[in-house]
Write a protein that holds these residues in place. Sequence first.
Motif, PDB file in Angstrom:
ATOM      1  N   GLY A  42       0.801  -1.217   0.000  1.00 41.09           N
ATOM      2  CA  GLY A  42       0.000   0.000   0.000  1.00 41.09           C
ATOM      3  C   GLY A  42       0.833   1.266   0.000  1.00 41.09           C
ATOM      4  N   LEU A  43       2.163   1.120   0.213  1.00 42.50           N
ATOM      5  CA  LEU A  43       3.082   2.271   0.255  1.00 42.50           C
ATOM      6  C   LEU A  43       4.302   1.955  -0.593  1.00 42.50           C
ATOM      7  N   PRO A  44       4.132   1.773  -1.900  1.00 38.02           N
ATOM      8  CA  PRO A  44       5.243   1.283  -2.725  1.00 38.02           C
ATOM      9  C   PRO A  44       6.413   2.257  -2.841  1.00 38.02           C
ATOM     10  N   ARG A  45       6.198   3.536  -2.515  1.00 34.70           N
ATOM     11  CA  ARG A  45       7.282   4.509  -2.684  1.00 34.70           C
ATOM     12  C   ARG A  45       8.174   4.642  -1.449  1.00 34.70           C
ATOM     13  N   VAL A  46       7.836   3.940  -0.384  1.00 39.26           N
ATOM     14  CA  VAL A  46       8.721   3.947   0.779  1.00 39.26           C
ATOM     15  C   VAL A  46       9.647   2.742   0.663  1.00 39.26           C
ATOM     16  N   SER A  47      10.922   2.934   0.963  1.00 42.39           N
ATOM     17  CA  SER A  47      11.867   1.824   0.884  1.00 42.39           C
ATOM     18  C   SER A  47      11.599   0.841   2.022  1.00 42.39           C
ATOM     19  N   PRO A  48      11.888  -0.446   1.814  1.00 46.24           N
ATOM     20  CA  PRO A  48      11.696  -1.417   2.898  1.00 46.24           C
ATOM     21  C   PRO A  48      12.459  -1.052   4.164  1.00 46.24           C
ATOM     22  N   SER A  49      13.673  -0.502   4.020  1.00 45.50           N
ATOM     23  CA  SER A  49      14.460  -0.155   5.204  1.00 45.50           C
ATOM     24  C   SER A  49      13.809   0.979   5.984  1.00 45.50           C
ATOM     25  N   ARG A  54      10.384   3.009  10.520  1.00 46.53           N
ATOM     26  CA  ARG A  54       9.174   3.657  11.025  1.00 46.53           C
ATOM     27  C   ARG A  54       8.373   2.698  11.916  1.00 46.53           C
ATOM     28  N   LEU A  55       8.291   1.433  11.547  1.00 38.92           N
ATOM     29  CA  LEU A  55       7.565   0.474  12.374  1.00 38.92           C
ATOM     30  C   LEU A  55       8.231   0.312  13.740  1.00 38.92           C
ATOM     31  N   ARG A  56       9.561   0.309  13.768  1.00 37.83           N
ATOM     32  CA  ARG A  56      10.260   0.228  15.058  1.00 37.83           C
ATOM     33  C   ARG A  56       9.995   1.479  15.888  1.00 37.83           C
TER      34      ARG A  56
END
Length: 230
Positions: A42-49, A54-56
């Motif tokens: 749902g947020l393809p423009r944010v990098s996985p890292s 952000r989740l942490r």
Amino acid sequence: MKRYGQYCPVARAAEVLAERWTLLIIRELLWGEDRFNAIHRGLPRVSPSLLATRLRELQRAGLVQRHLIDDEPRYRLTPAGEELRPLLEQMGAWGARWMQELRPDEFDPVLLMLDISRDSRPARMPERAATVQLQFHDAPTGQQLWWLVLSRSAGADVCDTDPGFPISVWLETDVPTLTRIWMGDMSWSAALRDEALRMTGDHTACRALPKWLHLSPFAAVERAAVSLPR
């Protein structure tokens, strides 16, 4: 996390929520996505890292909990995170009312199909499953063909590969047109009349399709007479 150094509750809340991507991550969690890859879709423009970072941060702030289910991480909002639902709904309504104009790079077929699936209303669907094949003329390679399997028992199941079911409706359009229909800024009849959308297939299913598909929760928001500049 940047600090504003003010006792004001608005400032303290902004320290957590105003970071880039944070509210959109919370949006995905509020929609029920709990897997890392599902949130990222749902947020393809944010990098996985950056998404992991952000989740942490949200975990440290007490808004998100991380659990392992079958050795796979799952993310869920805490009561404090869930309490943000009306805030995001109000922000969305404000954006729909005052920022109606969309930029060309904001039309996203993947997010659009996800939203159609996530906000489906099974009670509106046919008793017997019907399959819609959707083709976007203007979408990037790999995002042009979609299938919607609509049924009262399962709602809207969105597939990016052919599920192999008989097709009831063939739908051809572009991403902006279906986005505007979804957002309530264009009617199905207007899109058909202007030939911005073409629908063929079973006559009964074609007539029923606009009723089967729900609109965005923000479609009913009254638009301001003049949009804010962007």
